[in-house]
Design a protein around this motif. Sequence first.
Motif, PDB file in Angstrom:
ATOM      1  N   LYS A   1      -9.366   1.366  14.188  1.00 29.61           N
ATOM      2  CA  LYS A   1      -9.152   0.085  14.856  1.00 29.61           C
ATOM      3  C   LYS A   1     -10.428  -0.755  14.768  1.00 29.61           C
ATOM      4  CE  LYS A   1     -10.456   1.645  19.516  1.00 29.61           C
ATOM      5  NZ  LYS A   1     -10.017   1.759  20.921  1.00 29.61           N
ATOM      6  N   ASN A   2     -10.322  -2.008  15.215  1.00 31.33           N
ATOM      7  CA  ASN A   2     -11.456  -2.941  15.247  1.00 31.33           C
ATOM      8  C   ASN A   2     -12.094  -3.137  13.867  1.00 31.33           C
ATOM      9  OD1 ASN A   2     -11.015  -3.063  18.008  1.00 31.33           O
ATOM     10  ND2 ASN A   2     -12.678  -1.642  18.514  1.00 31.33           N
ATOM     11  N   LEU A   3     -11.263  -3.413  12.875  1.00 36.40           N
ATOM     12  CA  LEU A   3     -11.769  -3.658  11.526  1.00 36.40           C
ATOM     13  C   LEU A   3     -12.499  -4.986  11.490  1.00 36.40           C
ATOM     14  CD1 LEU A   3     -11.760  -2.663   8.532  1.00 36.40           C
ATOM     15  CD2 LEU A   3      -9.705  -4.066   8.220  1.00 36.40           C
ATOM     16  N   ALA A   4     -13.699  -4.985  10.932  1.00 40.40           N
ATOM     17  CA  ALA A   4     -14.501  -6.202  10.891  1.00 40.40           C
ATOM     18  C   ALA A   4     -15.450  -6.159   9.708  1.00 40.40           C
ATOM     19  CB  ALA A   4     -15.296  -6.353  12.188  1.00 40.40           C
ATOM     20  N   LEU A   5     -15.974  -7.325   9.348  1.00 35.86           N
ATOM     21  CA  LEU A   5     -17.009  -7.430   8.329  1.00 35.86           C
ATOM     22  C   LEU A   5     -18.348  -7.614   9.034  1.00 35.86           C
ATOM     23  CD1 LEU A   5     -17.220  -7.749   5.088  1.00 35.86           C
ATOM     24  CD2 LEU A   5     -17.796 -10.105   5.650  1.00 35.86           C
ATOM     25  N   VAL A   6     -19.306  -6.756   8.729  1.00 39.67           N
ATOM     26  CA  VAL A   6     -20.647  -6.848   9.321  1.00 39.67           C
ATOM     27  C   VAL A   6     -21.670  -6.835   8.198  1.00 39.67           C
ATOM     28  CG1 VAL A   6     -19.904  -5.693  11.448  1.00 39.67           C
ATOM     29  CG2 VAL A   6     -20.851  -4.331   9.569  1.00 39.67           C
ATOM     30  N   ARG A   7     -22.895  -7.165   8.540  1.00 39.88           N
ATOM     31  CA  ARG A   7     -23.983  -7.138   7.551  1.00 39.88           C
ATOM     32  C   ARG A   7     -25.093  -6.221   8.053  1.00 39.88           C
ATOM     33  NH1 ARG A   7     -23.668 -10.995   3.529  1.00 39.88           N
ATOM     34  NH2 ARG A   7     -22.088 -12.621   3.838  1.00 39.88           N
ATOM     35  N   ASP A   8     -25.726  -5.523   7.099  1.00 44.05           N
ATOM     36  CA  ASP A   8     -26.835  -4.650   7.480  1.00 44.05           C
ATOM     37  C   ASP A   8     -28.125  -5.459   7.592  1.00 44.05           C
ATOM     38  OD1 ASP A   8     -27.710  -5.082   4.882  1.00 44.05           O
ATOM     39  OD2 ASP A   8     -26.987  -3.160   4.120  1.00 44.05           O
ATOM     40  N   GLN A   9     -29.248  -4.772   7.740  1.00 43.07           N
ATOM     41  CA  GLN A   9     -30.514  -5.450   7.992  1.00 43.07           C
ATOM     42  C   GLN A   9     -30.968  -6.344   6.836  1.00 43.07           C
ATOM     43  OE1 GLN A   9     -33.186  -2.241   8.978  1.00 43.07           O
ATOM     44  NE2 GLN A   9     -32.554  -2.187  11.127  1.00 43.07           N
ATOM     45  N   VAL A  10     -30.512  -6.035   5.634  1.00 43.48           N
ATOM     46  CA  VAL A  10     -30.916  -6.860   4.487  1.00 43.48           C
ATOM     47  C   VAL A  10     -29.823  -7.850   4.095  1.00 43.48           C
ATOM     48  CG1 VAL A  10     -32.486  -5.110   3.600  1.00 43.48           C
ATOM     49  CG2 VAL A  10     -30.105  -5.133   2.838  1.00 43.48           C
ATOM     50  N   GLY A  11     -28.766  -7.932   4.888  1.00 44.48           N
ATOM     51  CA  GLY A  11     -27.726  -8.925   4.657  1.00 44.48           C
ATOM     52  C   GLY A  11     -26.566  -8.474   3.793  1.00 44.48           C
TER      53      GLY A  11
ATOM     54  N   LEU B   1     -11.008 -15.329   7.055  1.00 44.17           N
ATOM     55  CA  LEU B   1     -11.465 -13.936   6.993  1.00 44.17           C
ATOM     56  C   LEU B   1     -10.974 -13.153   8.199  1.00 44.17           C
ATOM     57  CD1 LEU B   1     -13.293 -11.637   5.932  1.00 44.17           C
ATOM     58  CD2 LEU B   1     -15.179 -12.703   7.156  1.00 44.17           C
ATOM     59  N   ASN B   2     -11.182 -13.698   9.392  1.00 44.84           N
ATOM     60  CA  ASN B   2     -10.788 -12.990  10.616  1.00 44.84           C
ATOM     61  C   ASN B   2      -9.275 -12.837  10.712  1.00 44.84           C
ATOM     62  OD1 ASN B   2     -13.471 -12.755  11.403  1.00 44.84           O
ATOM     63  ND2 ASN B   2     -13.446 -14.670  12.567  1.00 44.84           N
ATOM     64  N   SER B   3      -8.544 -13.863  10.255  1.00 47.05           N
ATOM     65  CA  SER B   3      -7.084 -13.784  10.285  1.00 47.05           C
ATOM     66  C   SER B   3      -6.582 -12.678   9.371  1.00 47.05           C
ATOM     67  CB  SER B   3      -6.488 -15.131   9.873  1.00 47.05           C
ATOM     68  OG  SER B   3      -5.082 -15.039   9.747  1.00 47.05           O
ATOM     69  N   ARG B   4      -7.129 -12.605   8.158  1.00 49.11           N
ATOM     70  CA  ARG B   4      -6.693 -11.576   7.214  1.00 49.11           C
ATOM     71  C   ARG B   4      -7.062 -10.185   7.694  1.00 49.11           C
ATOM     72  NH1 ARG B   4      -8.441 -14.338   1.434  1.00 49.11           N
ATOM     73  NH2 ARG B   4      -6.934 -16.068   1.497  1.00 49.11           N
ATOM     74  N   LEU B   5      -8.294 -10.021   8.178  1.00 48.61           N
ATOM     75  CA  LEU B   5      -8.700  -8.706   8.656  1.00 48.61           C
ATOM     76  C   LEU B   5      -7.856  -8.278   9.852  1.00 48.61           C
ATOM     77  CD1 LEU B   5     -12.605  -8.755   8.369  1.00 48.61           C
ATOM     78  CD2 LEU B   5     -10.949  -7.664   6.861  1.00 48.61           C
ATOM     79  N   GLY B   6      -7.457  -9.245  10.683  1.00 51.82           N
ATOM     80  CA  GLY B   6      -6.581  -8.916  11.809  1.00 51.82           C
ATOM     81  C   GLY B   6      -5.235  -8.395  11.338  1.00 51.82           C
ATOM     82  N   LYS B   7      -4.668  -9.045  10.310  1.00 50.99           N
ATOM     83  CA  LYS B   7      -3.383  -8.592   9.769  1.00 50.99           C
ATOM     84  C   LYS B   7      -3.513  -7.223   9.105  1.00 50.99           C
ATOM     85  CE  LYS B   7      -1.611 -13.272   8.961  1.00 50.99           C
ATOM     86  NZ  LYS B   7      -1.206 -14.278   7.952  1.00 50.99           N
ATOM     87  N   ILE B   8      -4.617  -7.036   8.385  1.00 51.30           N
ATOM     88  CA  ILE B   8      -4.840  -5.756   7.719  1.00 51.30           C
ATOM     89  C   ILE B   8      -5.032  -4.647   8.749  1.00 51.30           C
ATOM     90  CG2 ILE B   8      -6.454  -4.473   6.257  1.00 51.30           C
ATOM     91  CD1 ILE B   8      -6.919  -7.097   4.718  1.00 51.30           C
ATOM     92  N   GLU B   9      -5.788  -4.941   9.807  1.00 50.88           N
ATOM     93  CA  GLU B   9      -5.988  -3.942  10.870  1.00 50.88           C
ATOM     94  C   GLU B   9      -4.663  -3.549  11.509  1.00 50.88           C
ATOM     95  OE1 GLU B   9      -7.803  -3.677  15.370  1.00 50.88           O
ATOM     96  OE2 GLU B   9      -8.693  -5.115  13.981  1.00 50.88           O
ATOM     97  N   LYS B  10      -3.817  -4.523  11.759  1.00 54.40           N
ATOM     98  CA  LYS B  10      -2.506  -4.242  12.354  1.00 54.40           C
ATOM     99  C   LYS B  10      -1.695  -3.313  11.453  1.00 54.40           C
ATOM    100  CE  LYS B  10       1.565  -6.601  14.231  1.00 54.40           C
ATOM    101  NZ  LYS B  10       2.203  -7.943  14.466  1.00 54.40           N
ATOM    102  N   ALA B  11      -1.726  -3.571  10.159  1.00 51.80           N
ATOM    103  CA  ALA B  11      -1.008  -2.708   9.221  1.00 51.80           C
ATOM    104  C   ALA B  11      -1.652  -1.333   9.128  1.00 51.80           C
ATOM    105  CB  ALA B  11      -0.953  -3.369   7.841  1.00 51.80           C
ATOM    106  N   LEU B  12      -2.987  -1.289   9.115  1.00 51.43           N
ATOM    107  CA  LEU B  12      -3.686  -0.011   8.998  1.00 51.43           C
ATOM    108  C   LEU B  12      -3.440   0.886  10.205  1.00 51.43           C
ATOM    109  CD1 LEU B  12      -7.172  -0.935   7.479  1.00 51.43           C
ATOM    110  CD2 LEU B  12      -5.351   0.368   6.394  1.00 51.43           C
ATOM    111  N   GLN B  13      -3.292   0.289  11.387  1.00 51.58           N
ATOM    112  CA  GLN B  13      -3.080   1.100  12.583  1.00 51.58           C
ATOM    113  C   GLN B  13      -1.759   1.855  12.528  1.00 51.58           C
ATOM    114  OE1 GLN B  13      -3.656  -1.667  15.841  1.00 51.58           O
ATOM    115  NE2 GLN B  13      -5.787  -1.061  16.079  1.00 51.58           N
ATOM    116  N   ILE B  14      -0.831   1.359  11.709  1.00 53.80           N
ATOM    117  CA  ILE B  14       0.424   2.090  11.506  1.00 53.80           C
ATOM    118  C   ILE B  14       0.203   3.229  10.518  1.00 53.80           C
ATOM    119  CG2 ILE B  14       2.796   1.902  10.681  1.00 53.80           C
ATOM    120  CD1 ILE B  14       2.698  -1.053  11.533  1.00 53.80           C
ATOM    121  N   ALA B  15      -0.532   2.935   9.448  1.00 60.15           N
ATOM    122  CA  ALA B  15      -0.773   3.947   8.418  1.00 60.15           C
ATOM    123  C   ALA B  15      -1.892   4.909   8.795  1.00 60.15           C
ATOM    124  CB  ALA B  15      -1.113   3.259   7.098  1.00 60.15           C
TER     125      ALA B  15
END
Length: 381
Positions: free
Chosen positions: A223-233, A204-218
């Motif tokens: 920046k700092n793309l990540a998967l987080v969870r809210d209070q209910v998960g 997951l972290n590897s893919r999001l890192g690659k996607i973030e790198k591509a998104l920063q060009i577009a």
Amino acid sequence: MIISRLKLRNWRNFRELDTKLSDRVFIVGPNAAGKSNLLDALRFLRDIAKPGGGLQAAIRERGGLSKIRCLAARSQPDVELEVEISNGGGQIYRYELGISQQPRGNRQPIIKFERAWVDGKKVLERPDTQDRSDPELRTQTHLEQISANAQFRATARFLESLRYLHLVPQLLRHPQSFQGPAMNEDPFGRAFLEQVAKTQEKTLNSRLGKIEKALQIAVPQLKNLALVRDQVGTPHLQAVYEHWRPQGARQWEDQFSDGTLRLIGLFWSLLDGNSPLLLEEPEISLNPAIVELLPEIFHQLTRRRGVQIFVTTHSAELLSGKGIGAEEILLLLPRAEGTQVQLGTSIPGIRDALKVGMSPADVVLPQTAPNNLSQLTLSFE
């Protein structure tokens, strides 16, 4: 493994179709020519082979056999599909399926024939003796039964693995607003974040890192793309959006633009798995300069990972790439007796035009424009 040949008979728009396929397939044609329906033929085989699927469910989800059958079908109304599957080692698999309707009673769809080959050796021929003694067996394919497909299970597993994407940003942002039936497949993005969240953390972290790198060009502000969870998960995509404040602002996916969400979905699908990927108009919501780069991204993926990619498109930018070969283009042309499909190599002059530096957009797209298009504005006078 790739689908190297596809044959259809009486499938939706197509009375007859027989075409070779390459690692990249660009499907081009006017509105209502059958671009989505061509992809759906492959999805149909996938829906038969997948766990919890099967022939009857696949037909039912499409509204019945009458909705699948080509309107131009006449004296021979049976629906037929055939795929040839090849791998790098030269091994070839072939699968044929014919579907008809019971002449009496509940009119349930039944198998007219089902055949399979492995390296030229026929390993399945139906109907067989059992089918003739028990006609109800013909309501199911052997493709969907692990107890019956041992000799061609590689074909079943391959078809089961096909992926389809047509992400709708509004569904990704507000999945609770869609009240339709739950589906094993989620091509429109309603459960996209749940699927991402199930990925192993390192991957997951590897893919999001690659996607973030591509998104920063577009999208340079993101920046700092990540998967987080809210209070209910519940999982969410989070990124920092830079602006006049030094720390920027944290945003979740409900604040991302349509283009950003479609890019994330597209990049994730390109990184997720090695099976063929069916893409429906990936250019929607994207800047034309980004769209121009998609064929090269697809080429890198097919070259490095062996992923076959099918793309439907109306985009001149996407088809402007000089690296697109005539053998990669399928041109769909509606006719009174069903849509005709021409492989780019059979279109007069296209190979020569590409050799002298013209792009597929220059050669193919003019053939998809409706006749008398200039009269369209007169309809509103």
